[in-house]
Design a protein around this motif. Structure first.
Motif, PDB file in Angstrom:
ATOM      1  N   UNK A 294      -6.635  -1.061   3.569  1.00  0.00           N
ATOM      2  CA  UNK A 294      -6.416   0.177   2.829  1.00  0.00           C
ATOM      3  C   UNK A 294      -7.703   0.468   2.064  1.00  0.00           C
ATOM      4  N   UNK A 295      -8.330   1.590   2.372  1.00  0.00           N
ATOM      5  CA  UNK A 295      -9.555   1.998   1.688  1.00  0.00           C
ATOM      6  C   UNK A 295      -9.349   3.440   1.264  1.00  0.00           C
ATOM      7  N   UNK A 296      -9.390   3.695  -0.042  1.00  0.00           N
ATOM      8  CA  UNK A 296      -8.999   5.033  -0.486  1.00  0.00           C
ATOM      9  C   UNK A 296      -9.507   5.359  -1.878  1.00  0.00           C
ATOM     10  N   UNK A 297      -9.758   6.641  -2.074  1.00  0.00           N
ATOM     11  CA  UNK A 297      -9.919   7.196  -3.412  1.00  0.00           C
ATOM     12  C   UNK A 297      -8.525   7.684  -3.786  1.00  0.00           C
ATOM     13  N   UNK A 298      -7.726   6.794  -4.364  1.00  0.00           N
ATOM     14  CA  UNK A 298      -6.309   7.097  -4.568  1.00  0.00           C
ATOM     15  C   UNK A 298      -6.111   8.204  -5.606  1.00  0.00           C
ATOM     16  N   UNK A 299      -5.282   9.193  -5.294  1.00  0.00           N
ATOM     17  CA  UNK A 299      -4.923  10.184  -6.314  1.00  0.00           C
ATOM     18  C   UNK A 299      -4.326   9.454  -7.519  1.00  0.00           C
ATOM     19  N   UNK A 300      -4.783   9.777  -8.701  1.00  0.00           N
ATOM     20  CA  UNK A 300      -4.416   8.991  -9.876  1.00  0.00           C
ATOM     21  C   UNK A 300      -2.927   9.031 -10.197  1.00  0.00           C
ATOM     22  N   UNK A 301      -2.248  10.096  -9.770  1.00  0.00           N
ATOM     23  CA  UNK A 301      -0.820  10.195 -10.095  1.00  0.00           C
ATOM     24  C   UNK A 301       0.040   9.254  -9.261  1.00  0.00           C
ATOM     25  N   UNK A 302      -0.509   8.732  -8.146  1.00  0.00           N
ATOM     26  CA  UNK A 302       0.287   7.819  -7.308  1.00  0.00           C
ATOM     27  C   UNK A 302      -0.286   6.402  -7.250  1.00  0.00           C
ATOM     28  N   UNK A 303      -1.458   6.189  -7.814  1.00  0.00           N
ATOM     29  CA  UNK A 303      -2.143   4.901  -7.658  1.00  0.00           C
ATOM     30  C   UNK A 303      -1.287   3.728  -8.122  1.00  0.00           C
ATOM     31  N   UNK A 304      -0.759   3.808  -9.339  1.00  0.00           N
ATOM     32  CA  UNK A 304       0.010   2.683  -9.878  1.00  0.00           C
ATOM     33  C   UNK A 304       1.298   2.437  -9.093  1.00  0.00           C
ATOM     34  N   UNK A 305       2.178   3.449  -8.915  1.00  0.00           N
ATOM     35  CA  UNK A 305       3.420   3.176  -8.181  1.00  0.00           C
ATOM     36  C   UNK A 305       3.182   2.778  -6.725  1.00  0.00           C
ATOM     37  N   UNK A 306       2.128   3.315  -6.104  1.00  0.00           N
ATOM     38  CA  UNK A 306       1.865   3.001  -4.707  1.00  0.00           C
ATOM     39  C   UNK A 306       1.404   1.548  -4.546  1.00  0.00           C
ATOM     40  N   UNK A 307       0.437   1.137  -5.346  1.00  0.00           N
ATOM     41  CA  UNK A 307      -0.037  -0.247  -5.268  1.00  0.00           C
ATOM     42  C   UNK A 307       1.089  -1.217  -5.608  1.00  0.00           C
ATOM     43  N   UNK A 308       1.850  -0.863  -6.622  1.00  0.00           N
ATOM     44  CA  UNK A 308       2.952  -1.718  -7.060  1.00  0.00           C
ATOM     45  C   UNK A 308       3.975  -1.904  -5.936  1.00  0.00           C
ATOM     46  N   UNK A 309       4.371  -0.806  -5.318  1.00  0.00           N
ATOM     47  CA  UNK A 309       5.401  -0.867  -4.268  1.00  0.00           C
ATOM     48  C   UNK A 309       4.887  -1.597  -3.035  1.00  0.00           C
ATOM     49  N   UNK A 310       3.659  -1.299  -2.612  1.00  0.00           N
ATOM     50  CA  UNK A 310       3.149  -1.913  -1.393  1.00  0.00           C
ATOM     51  C   UNK A 310       2.846  -3.394  -1.575  1.00  0.00           C
ATOM     52  N   UNK A 311       2.416  -3.794  -2.751  1.00  0.00           N
ATOM     53  CA  UNK A 311       2.181  -5.219  -2.979  1.00  0.00           C
ATOM     54  C   UNK A 311       3.503  -5.982  -3.070  1.00  0.00           C
ATOM     55  N   UNK A 312       4.529  -5.332  -3.533  1.00  0.00           N
ATOM     56  CA  UNK A 312       5.853  -5.954  -3.590  1.00  0.00           C
ATOM     57  C   UNK A 312       6.474  -6.059  -2.204  1.00  0.00           C
ATOM     58  N   UNK A 313       6.433  -4.937  -1.467  1.00  0.00           N
ATOM     59  CA  UNK A 313       7.231  -4.830  -0.251  1.00  0.00           C
ATOM     60  C   UNK A 313       6.446  -4.975   1.057  1.00  0.00           C
ATOM     61  N   UNK A 314       5.137  -4.702   1.027  1.00  0.00           N
ATOM     62  CA  UNK A 314       4.404  -4.599   2.302  1.00  0.00           C
ATOM     63  C   UNK A 314       3.052  -5.292   2.274  1.00  0.00           C
ATOM     64  N   UNK A 315       2.889  -6.276   1.410  1.00  0.00           N
ATOM     65  CA  UNK A 315       1.540  -6.850   1.257  1.00  0.00           C
ATOM     66  C   UNK A 315       1.025  -7.497   2.543  1.00  0.00           C
ATOM     67  N   UNK A 316       1.922  -7.977   3.417  1.00  0.00           N
ATOM     68  CA  UNK A 316       1.478  -8.600   4.664  1.00  0.00           C
ATOM     69  C   UNK A 316       0.900  -7.597   5.657  1.00  0.00           C
ATOM     70  N   UNK A 317       1.048  -6.305   5.336  1.00  0.00           N
ATOM     71  CA  UNK A 317       0.470  -5.268   6.185  1.00  0.00           C
ATOM     72  C   UNK A 317      -1.047  -5.159   5.993  1.00  0.00           C
TER      73      UNK A 317
END
Length: 286
Positions: free
Chosen positions: A118-141
């Protein structure tokens, strides 16, 4: 040098497509060649890599990714920017543009052939919830996540116990991955300039989490419960979250020698793991 590194060209491009930028989507586009190169370097992008990008905007980072990787899948929420991307990415046959909301995007199908970056200039409004959710649920991706985020978010990711920035995001990120701030990014490299400073963070997910816990989901539940009322003691936050009396909690936590008069912000990752294990054994993951 790419034309997308010129604020004047970017301004004309957006005007030609009738696009007026929206703050709610964090539309601040990178227009600095050196920063783009530093992101590619931090992500260690190789010709064999498959890349997932969130929030490509006008495609300045996407171009660099396409030039250095095997394939790039990029997800953009703003319908108005899809024609812009088709224009700026027209010469790259290894880029797939998806119109959609990153918060609804499931990365699992993308990594069926193996982990992606994942390489991105993350939109600031989604950065925290997105990283949080993907590290919880999809980190092996993911083999690596290299993201531009608001500097305050970057500091929360690497925060240590006892600091004001330390919280749920700090614990979850460091449980799931090796985390570091790669470099700071000044406001001057964006068009338009944002009101806040930025930083690029690098997270390399662990194949096996940093600490041994009885159950991932229960560990997350404990961490979230403790920080939901961070000014209260552990005794009060845990009593409110789990079906145990204060006397039972005191007895259980004496096993791992955790003083329940402490606040959650003082607990290390190791102590959170110990706490979750002993509570899980007591309440059976309820």
């Amino acid at each position: 040098m790419s034309k997308l590194s010129s604020p004047g060209h970017v301004s004309r491009l957006l005007e030609q497509h009738g696009v007026k930028l929206k703050k709610k989507w964090g539309q601040n586009f990178l227009v600095d060649e050196n920063i783009l190169k530093k992101i590619i370097s931090a992500a260690d992008v190789q010709k064999s890599d498959r890349i997932l990008e969130i929030g490509p905007g006008i495609g300045s980072l996407t171009q660099k990714l396409a030039e250095n990787a095997s394939r790039v899948l990029t997800v953009e929420i703003d319908t108005r920017l899809i024609p812009v991307l088709r224009e700026t990415l027209a010469e790259y046959d290894n880029v797939e543009i998806i119109h959609g909301d990153a918060m609804d995007f499931d990365p699992t199908p993308v990594c069926e052939e193996g982990p992606v970056k994942l390489v991105a200039n993350l939109p600031y409004n989604v950065a925290t919830p997105l990283l949080y959710r993907w590290l919880k649920d999809s980190r092996n991706c993911f083999s690596r996540l290299v993201c531009m985020v608001q500097k305050e978010v970057a500091e929360r990711i690497v925060a240590k116990p006892g600091s004001k920035a330390y919280g749920t995001l700090s614990v979850i990120c460091n449980y799931a991955a090796s985390c570091e701030i790669a470099f700071d990014v000044p406001r001057t490299v964006f068009f338009p300039r944002p009101d806040v400073s930025s930083a690029v963070v690098q997270l390399i997910p662990y194949r096996v989490p940093a600490e041994d816990v009885a159950d991932d989901a229960f560990f997350f539940k404990v961490v979230e419960a403790v920080f939901a009322q961070r000014r209260k003691t552990l005794l009060n936050t845990l009593n409110a979250a789990f079906p145990l009396t204060k006397e039972q909690l005191t007895a259980v936590c004496s096993v791992v020698e955790i003083d329940l008069s402490r606040r959650g912000e003082t607990l290390t990752l190791q102590e959170f793991a110990k706490l979750s294990r002993v509570l899980y054994n007591k309440v059976g993951g309820l």
